[in-house]
Design a protein around this motif. Structure first.
Motif, short mmCIF file in Angstrom:
data_model
loop_
_atom_site.label_atom_id
_atom_site.label_comp_id
_atom_site.label_asym_id
_atom_site.label_seq_id
_atom_site.Cartn_x
_atom_site.Cartn_y
_atom_site.Cartn_z
N ILE A 1 40.86 50.26 103.37
CA ILE A 1 39.89 49.32 103.35
C ILE A 1 39.54 48.96 104.84
N LYS A 2 38.44 48.52 105.17
CA LYS A 2 37.74 48.30 106.36
C LYS A 2 38.10 46.86 106.89
N GLU A 3 37.71 46.65 107.93
CA GLU A 3 38.41 45.19 108.46
C GLU A 3 37.84 43.86 107.88
N ASP A 4 36.35 44.06 107.64
CA ASP A 4 35.83 43.22 106.99
C ASP A 4 36.37 42.51 105.65
N GLU A 5 36.72 43.86 104.81
CA GLU A 5 37.23 43.74 103.49
C GLU A 5 38.66 43.11 103.62
N MET A 6 39.43 43.61 104.66
CA MET A 6 40.76 42.77 104.76
C MET A 6 40.69 41.49 105.33
N THR A 7 39.88 41.19 106.04
CA THR A 7 39.49 39.72 106.47
C THR A 7 39.27 38.84 105.25
N ARG A 8 38.28 39.40 104.31
CA ARG A 8 38.12 38.64 102.91
C ARG A 8 39.14 38.44 102.21
#
Length: 236
Positions: free
Chosen positions: A59-66
């Motif tokens: 998974i990408k950074e944005d999804e990891m942040t969420r």
């Protein structure tokens, strides 16, 4: 007893379970848990990020942040607290007990953070001694729950917008208590991006005030044409 509540130094656990309302009634023999809460919050942010980085390599950074926000949001941490039985152990003032404080999500989540901070200190400040215990709780959160909650977090959406349009420095929140009583406080928050205030909010907890400030900021950005409307919000 859950391993997260097994301490070599019982005084640390006692402090972690002590709300400021209890200290007001027992000022000579109790210390509140707010400094431990601050420490635990920082530890959970790190541990959840590291856990997601390893568990979901695709998974990408944005999804990891969420997903990180979903793992450590007020609702989820309160559920962890209930699982540990913290609601039965927390030390509250009489007024907070009468107001049902032991079932208050904000209070439970804050106390859980304090317990994590205390456990870290009890383990000679070795994060590896608490990592397995925390990740055991993270593992119990279904992936679909993380994904669902993550789409609803306004602070996260604002951070994503900032990262995409301004830079890597996240939004800054200035939050303080502005009124109410010890049992029913009111907080106000302002959120800044690149030093400019872009949103305000109020709430009965710091987290709620910051969430409202983020929502206000998103509304302002949307009104100025700087943000596209979230399709999930538009369908509601």
């Amino acid at each position: 007893m859950h391993p997260l509540l097994k301490f070599q130094n019982e005084a640390l656990l006692e402090q972690a379970l002590t709300h400021r309302s209890y200290v007001r009634e027992h000022p000579r023999d109790a210390v509140d848990n707010e400094r431990l809460e601050f420490l635990g919050d920082a530890l959970l942010t790190f541990l959840s990020g590291d856990y997601l980085y390893r568990r979901f390599p695709e998974i990408k950074e944005d999804e990891m942040t969420r997903r990180r926000a979903a793992l450590v949001d007020e609702t989820q941490l309160a559920e962890f607290a209930l699982e540990l039985g913290i609601d039965q152990l927390i030390r509250l003032g009489k007024g907070m007990i009468q107001d049902g404080g032991s079932q208050n999500k904000n209070l439970l989540s804050s106390t859980f953070e304090a317990v994590v901070g205390a456990l870290y200190l009890d383990g000679d400040r070795d994060v590896e001694r608490i990592r397995p215990l925390i990740e055991d709780l993270f593992e119990q959160v279904p992936e679909e729950v993380m994904a669902t909650r993550s789409t609803l977090d306004s602070k996260n959406r604002l951070q994503e917008w900032t990262h995409a349009n301004v830079g890597h420095t996240p939004p800054k929140y200035a939050t303080e208590k502005v009124g109410g009583s010890d049992h029913n406080p009111e907080f106000a928050s302002q959120v800044y991006v690149s030093g400019k205030m872009i949103g305000r909010g109020k709430g009965r907890s710091k987290k709620e005030a910051e969430k409202q400030a983020a929502e206000d900021a998103l509304s302002n950005l949307l009104r100025k044409g700087l943000l596209q409307r979230n399709t999930k919000d538009a369908d509601k």
